[in-house]
Motif scaffolding. Structure first.
Motif, PDB file in Angstrom:
ATOM      1  N   UNK A   1       0.834  -1.207   0.000  1.00 35.40           N
ATOM      2  CA  UNK A   1       0.000   0.000   0.000  1.00 35.40           C
ATOM      3  C   UNK A   1       0.869   1.257   0.000  1.00 35.40           C
ATOM      4  N   UNK A   2       1.889   1.272   0.846  1.00 38.85           N
ATOM      5  CA  UNK A   2       2.782   2.435   0.910  1.00 38.85           C
ATOM      6  C   UNK A   2       3.475   2.654  -0.441  1.00 38.85           C
ATOM      7  N   UNK A   3       3.907   1.567  -1.037  1.00 34.41           N
ATOM      8  CA  UNK A   3       4.560   1.646  -2.350  1.00 34.41           C
ATOM      9  C   UNK A   3       3.610   2.209  -3.406  1.00 34.41           C
ATOM     10  N   UNK A   4       2.355   1.770  -3.377  1.00 32.70           N
ATOM     11  CA  UNK A   4       1.381   2.251  -4.355  1.00 32.70           C
ATOM     12  C   UNK A   4       1.078   3.737  -4.152  1.00 32.70           C
ATOM     13  N   UNK A   5       1.011   4.197  -2.913  1.00 35.13           N
ATOM     14  CA  UNK A   5       0.784   5.623  -2.664  1.00 35.13           C
ATOM     15  C   UNK A   5       1.954   6.429  -3.229  1.00 35.13           C
ATOM     16  N   UNK A   6       3.168   5.975  -2.968  1.00 35.87           N
ATOM     17  CA  UNK A   6       4.345   6.686  -3.468  1.00 35.87           C
ATOM     18  C   UNK A   6       4.429   6.641  -4.988  1.00 35.87           C
ATOM     19  N   UNK A   7       3.984   5.547  -5.589  1.00 38.11           N
ATOM     20  CA  UNK A   7       3.929   5.489  -7.055  1.00 38.11           C
ATOM     21  C   UNK A   7       2.947   6.531  -7.580  1.00 38.11           C
TER      22      UNK A   7
ATOM     23  N   UNK B   1       7.469  17.812  -7.660  1.00 38.35           N
ATOM     24  CA  UNK B   1       7.626  16.940  -6.497  1.00 38.35           C
ATOM     25  C   UNK B   1       8.506  17.614  -5.460  1.00 38.35           C
ATOM     26  N   UNK B   2       8.023  17.581  -4.230  1.00 32.49           N
ATOM     27  CA  UNK B   2       8.829  18.032  -3.103  1.00 32.49           C
ATOM     28  C   UNK B   2       8.987  16.846  -2.167  1.00 32.49           C
ATOM     29  N   UNK B   3      10.157  16.680  -1.610  1.00 34.17           N
ATOM     30  CA  UNK B   3      10.363  15.489  -0.779  1.00 34.17           C
ATOM     31  C   UNK B   3       9.594  15.493   0.532  1.00 34.17           C
TER      32      UNK B   3
END
Length: 129
Positions: free
Chosen positions: A36-42, A51-53
Motif C-alpha cells: 500500500x505504501x509503495x502504491x501511494x508513493x507510485x 515533487x517536493x520530498x
C-alpha cells in the motif's frame, strides 16, 4: 490386559504450526502495508507535477495493533487537499485532487489476496505443509 499407546508428534501438536500461522499473518499484514505504501508513493511520483520530498517522506506505515497497520501521511495539513477530499477543493479551487490514496486502496483490494497468499506460502514449510 494389553494397552495401546498413541503418540502425536509434529508441528500441529507441538505448537510450531500455530506459531508459523501467526508469523504468516504478521508477514501478510506487513507485506500488504508495504504494498500500500509503495502504491501511494507510485501515485505521488506519477501525478505530482512539482515533487517536493517533504510530503513523500511523511508517508509511512505505523503498526496500530497486533492485527492492524496504518499507512498514512502523518497528518500533513495539505494532505486532504492533495487527495481531493479537503474542504477547499471544490468550493474554493478547481483542483480535484490526485486521488493517489484511493488508487492505492483499490490496488490493495485487487492484489491483496495474492500478496497475503504469498506470505502464507513462505511459512508453509514451518507449518508442516
Amino acid at each position: 490386559m494389553s494397552g495401546i499407546e498413541i503418540t502425536f508428534r509434529g508441528p500441529l501438536f507441538d505448537g510450531r504450526a500455530a506459531r508459523a500461522m501467526q508469523d504468516a499473518c504478521d508477514d501478510a499484514r506487513e507485506d500488504l502495508a508495504a504494498f500500500a505504501e509503495e502504491r501511494v508513493l507510485m501515485g505521488t511520483s506519477a501525478n505530482f507535477k512539482t515533487r517536493t520530498p517533504y510530503y513523500e517522506t511523511r508517508i509511512t506505515t505505523t503498526r496500530v495493533t497486533s492485527e492492524v497497520s496504518l499507512v498514512h501521511d502523518q497528518g500533513v495539513i495539505y494532505g486532504p487537499w492533495l487527495e481531493g477530499v479537503g474542504s477547499r477543493n471544490a468550493p474554493v479551487t478547481r483542483f480535484a485532487g490526485y486521488r493517489h490514496w484511493r488508487a492505492a486502496k483499490q490496488a490493495v483490494v485487487a492484489r491483496g489476496p495474492q500478496v497475503a497468499e504469498a506470505a502464507v506460502r513462505r511459512r508453509l514449510p514451518e507449518m508442516g505443509g
